[in-house]
Design an enzyme around this catalytic site. Structure first.
Site, short mmCIF file in Angstrom:
data_model
loop_
_atom_site.label_atom_id
_atom_site.label_comp_id
_atom_site.label_asym_id
_atom_site.label_seq_id
_atom_site.Cartn_x
_atom_site.Cartn_y
_atom_site.Cartn_z
N SER A 124 0.86 -0.94 0.35
CA SER A 124 0.00 -0.02 0.24
C SER A 124 0.75 1.49 0.59
O SER A 124 2.10 1.27 0.79
CB SER A 124 -0.74 -0.59 1.03
N TYR A 148 -1.27 -1.76 10.90
CA TYR A 148 -1.42 -2.04 9.36
C TYR A 148 -0.87 -1.93 8.35
O TYR A 148 -0.47 -2.40 8.41
CB TYR A 148 -3.07 -1.53 9.03
N LYS A 152 2.00 -4.24 6.16
CA LYS A 152 2.85 -4.12 4.89
C LYS A 152 4.45 -3.94 4.55
O LYS A 152 4.94 -4.36 3.93
CB LYS A 152 1.58 -2.65 4.13
P1 NAD Z 1 -10.67 -6.94 1.29
O1 NAD Z 1 -11.03 -6.65 2.90
O2 NAD Z 1 -12.43 -7.19 0.49
O3 NAD Z 1 -10.01 -8.84 0.84
C1 NAD Z 1 -9.70 -9.17 1.84
C2 NAD Z 1 -9.55 -10.38 1.73
O4 NAD Z 1 -8.59 -11.47 2.33
C3 NAD Z 1 -10.84 -11.30 2.33
O5 NAD Z 1 -11.90 -11.31 1.53
C4 NAD Z 1 -11.05 -11.88 3.64
O6 NAD Z 1 -12.01 -12.66 3.57
C5 NAD Z 1 -9.85 -12.41 3.61
N1 NAD Z 1 -8.63 -12.86 4.66
C6 NAD Z 1 -8.26 -11.87 5.73
N2 NAD Z 1 -7.42 -12.72 6.28
C7 NAD Z 1 -7.81 -13.67 5.28
C8 NAD Z 1 -6.83 -15.03 6.29
N3 NAD Z 1 -6.07 -15.03 7.18
N4 NAD Z 1 -7.54 -15.98 5.27
C9 NAD Z 1 -7.70 -16.20 4.31
N5 NAD Z 1 -8.78 -15.23 4.65
C10 NAD Z 1 -8.66 -14.07 4.83
O7 NAD Z 1 -9.21 -6.38 0.81
P2 NAD Z 1 -9.62 -4.98 -0.24
O8 NAD Z 1 -9.29 -4.18 -0.19
O9 NAD Z 1 -9.46 -5.89 -1.57
O10 NAD Z 1 -7.25 -5.56 -0.39
C11 NAD Z 1 -6.62 -6.46 -0.40
C12 NAD Z 1 -5.04 -6.57 -0.38
O11 NAD Z 1 -5.16 -4.73 -0.38
C13 NAD Z 1 -5.22 -6.56 1.27
O12 NAD Z 1 -3.85 -7.14 1.79
C14 NAD Z 1 -4.75 -4.89 2.02
O13 NAD Z 1 -4.69 -4.86 2.50
C15 NAD Z 1 -4.41 -4.49 0.41
N6 NAD Z 1 -4.32 -2.86 0.21
C16 NAD Z 1 -5.90 -2.35 0.12
C17 NAD Z 1 -6.04 -1.34 -0.56
C18 NAD Z 1 -7.76 -0.37 -0.40
O14 NAD Z 1 -7.83 0.75 -0.71
N7 NAD Z 1 -8.55 -1.91 -0.62
C19 NAD Z 1 -5.19 -0.51 -0.67
C20 NAD Z 1 -3.61 -0.70 -0.37
C21 NAD Z 1 -3.79 -2.16 -0.04
C1 UD1 Z 2 -7.37 5.09 3.89
C2 UD1 Z 2 -5.64 5.23 5.33
C3 UD1 Z 2 -4.74 3.53 4.22
C4 UD1 Z 2 -5.41 2.76 3.41
C5 UD1 Z 2 -6.89 3.52 2.36
C6 UD1 Z 2 -7.13 2.38 1.67
C7 UD1 Z 2 -6.20 6.57 6.27
C8 UD1 Z 2 -5.63 7.52 7.54
N1 UD1 Z 2 -5.65 5.77 5.62
O1 UD1 Z 2 -6.53 5.92 2.53
O2 UD1 Z 2 -3.55 3.73 4.94
O3 UD1 Z 2 -4.44 1.98 2.20
O4 UD1 Z 2 -7.20 3.89 2.84
O5 UD1 Z 2 -7.42 1.60 2.41
O6 UD1 Z 2 -7.08 5.76 6.68
N2 UD1 Z 2 -12.36 11.33 3.46
C9 UD1 Z 2 -13.27 12.37 3.79
N3 UD1 Z 2 -14.59 11.97 4.16
C10 UD1 Z 2 -14.95 10.88 4.72
C11 UD1 Z 2 -13.66 9.17 4.03
C12 UD1 Z 2 -12.89 10.06 3.44
O7 UD1 Z 2 -12.75 13.30 3.65
O8 UD1 Z 2 -15.79 10.71 5.46
C13 UD1 Z 2 -11.43 11.84 2.83
C14 UD1 Z 2 -10.27 11.57 3.78
O9 UD1 Z 2 -9.46 12.72 5.08
C15 UD1 Z 2 -8.87 11.78 2.32
C16 UD1 Z 2 -9.70 11.04 1.04
O10 UD1 Z 2 -11.26 11.50 1.73
O11 UD1 Z 2 -8.59 12.69 2.13
C17 UD1 Z 2 -9.50 9.19 1.28
O12 UD1 Z 2 -9.85 8.68 2.26
P1 UD1 Z 2 -10.23 7.37 2.38
O13 UD1 Z 2 -10.73 6.30 0.85
O14 UD1 Z 2 -10.43 7.21 3.61
O15 UD1 Z 2 -8.65 6.42 1.73
P2 UD1 Z 2 -6.92 7.17 2.72
O16 UD1 Z 2 -7.14 7.43 4.00
O17 UD1 Z 2 -6.27 7.41 1.51
#
Ligand code: NAD
Ligand code: UD1
Length: 347
Positions: A124, A148, A152
């Site tokens: 991330s 978290y 990573k």
């Molecule tokens: P998500 O929660 O939708 O998907 C993660 C999946 O992993 C879920 O289906 C959950 O049931 C499964 N899981 C969790 N722990 C497990 C375990 N111990 N054994 C088996 N299954 C397990 O999340 P996502 O948004 O799809 O994110 C996927 C990956 O990308 C994650 O590692 C997350 O940290 C990373 N990531 C997500 C974002 C984002 O904004 N969504 C941003 C940066 C990184």
């Molecule tokens: C957040 C996490 C980041 C994670 C990412 C994806 C934090 C501080 N960061 O990123 O670690 O990898 O999600 O899961 O939690 N915002 C509003 N109102 C809301 C929600 C968000 O104004 O109700 C604003 C936030 O201040 C930010 C932007 O929208 O500026 C995006 O927010 P968000 O979608 O939560 O993502 P990040 O904070 O960038």
């Protein structure tokens, strides 16, 4: 040969499964469904007209992982499974270290045992230290500020150590910026549990009337309109980046890190405006205080992923908003299936 997708029932994993199947890969999905629903797997099968095995179980259970490796001819692993809520990680660090770190250690141990040493890992942009020049390149300084983010960074370092110890390993670390949107069919999308923390799912739930108004977290940041700027990327573009990363681990060993973003940013107010324009829906909002831990500006330098992965995001903010709204309106309750017959008989 099969690609094992851990966390394949989740938001990004499900979109990647669709791309993998549409590109002719055979896949197996491993997920404990702790943050997802089995319904998503049915939808993936319907959308692609392809079948695949699903293994419901936990990465904390090493024997279960071994069973999956025994039953499949796995060639490479795309590792999405993990917990991802920043606030929860601050309150319950043990959960995050146990699930994300231990789960990954078990996976790597079994992979090593079966001599399958090709992995694509979901990292991330949260691993980058705040207050440094934008855009963020893969060489920018890293420093996580919550459990978290630390999981990573630790996993990135673990993978680098595995490669150091045995150069047969091939590891691609993908640092995602802000994935939003949904598949354009509206069949799969983001389905957060409870009240969403992230901007886009919160915004779509306000637009559909499930939540009253969006609170904009601060308008006194050093940005043109005072609200935070992020690099939002369409989840389908992101999913396609995994196909390129998979190509990379399939053809060469090594340890590589790539940003997956668009290379540009939008403020919170710009996202609201773009959403209103793309969907014709008004989004009631008010300005609130800053949220702890938010950085003013964050966007990616994507030149290395363009050059080395031959990947580039193509979808606009308008498409991200349209597709997020399409998913929300087609699935007002996410993947929860409402049994209208039972509802009526109870009334
Ligand atoms: P998500 O929660 O939708 O998907 C993660 C999946 O992993 C879920 O289906 C959950 O049931 C499964 N899981 C969790 N722990 C497990 C375990 N111990 N054994 C088996 N299954 C397990 O999340 P996502 O948004 O799809 O994110 C996927 C990956 O990308 C994650 O590692 C997350 O940290 C990373 N990531 C997500 C974002 C984002 O904004 N969504 C941003 C940066 C990184
Ligand atoms: C957040 C996490 C980041 C994670 C990412 C994806 C934090 C501080 N960061 O990123 O670690 O990898 O999600 O899961 O939690 N915002 C509003 N109102 C809301 C929600 C968000 O104004 O109700 C604003 C936030 O201040 C930010 C932007 O929208 O500026 C995006 O927010 P968000 O979608 O939560 O993502 P990040 O904070 O960038």
């Amino acid at each position: 040969m099969t690609i094992l997708v851990t966390g394949g029932a989740g938001y990004i994993g499900s979109h990647t499964c669709v791309e993998l199947l549409n590109n002719g890969y055979e896949i197996a999905v491993l997920d404990n469904l702790s943050n997802s629903s089995e319904e998503v797997l049915t939808r993936i099968r319907e959308m692609t007209n392809k079948s695949f095995m699903f293994y419901k179980g936990d990465l904390l259970d090493k024997d279960f992982i071994k069973m999956v490796f025994q039953k499949n001819r796995i060639e490479a692993v795309i590792h999405f499974a993990g917990l991802k809520a920043v606030g929860e990680s601050v309150q319950h660090p043990h959960l995050y270290y146990q699930n994300n770190i231990m789960g990954t250690l078990h996976l790597l141990e079994v992979m090593d045992q079966y001599e399958i040493r090709k992995i694509v890992f979901s990292s991330s942009a949260t691993v980058y230290a705040s207050s440094q020049p934008m855009p963020l390149s893969e060489n920018s300084i890293t420093k996580a500020i919550n459990p978290y983010g630390r999981t990573k960074l630790m996993i990135e370092e673990m993978l680098a150590d595995y490669y150091q110890a045995n150069p047969k390993w091939s590891c691609v670390v993908l640092r995602y910026f802000n994935p939003i949107g949904a598949h354009q069919s509206g069949e799969i999308g983001e389905d957060p549990n409870g009240i969403p923390n992230n901007l886009m799912p919160y915004l779509t739930q306000v637009a559909i009337g499930k939540l009253n108004e969006l609170k904009v977290f601060g308008n006194d940041y050093p940005t043109p309109d005072g609200t935070c700027i992020r690099d939002y990327i369409h989840v389908v573009d992101l999913a396609k980046g995994h196909i390129k990363a998979l190509n990379k681990v399939q053809i060469e060993s090594g340890y590589y890190t790539y940003n997956l973003g668009t290379g540009g940013g939008y403020s919170v107010l710009e996202v609201i405006q773009a959403f209103e324009k793309a969907t014709g829906k008004k989004v009631p909002y008010s300005i609130g205080g800053r949220r702890q831990g938010d950085v003013p500006i964050c966007y990616a330098d994507t030149s290395t992923s363009k050059m080395e992965l031959l990947w580039q995001a193509t979808k606009s903010l308008e498409e991200m908003c349209k597709d997020a709204w399409n998913w929300q309106t087609q699935n007002p309750n996410g993947y929860k299936i409402i049994d209208h017959a039972t509802l009526n008989s109870n009334n």
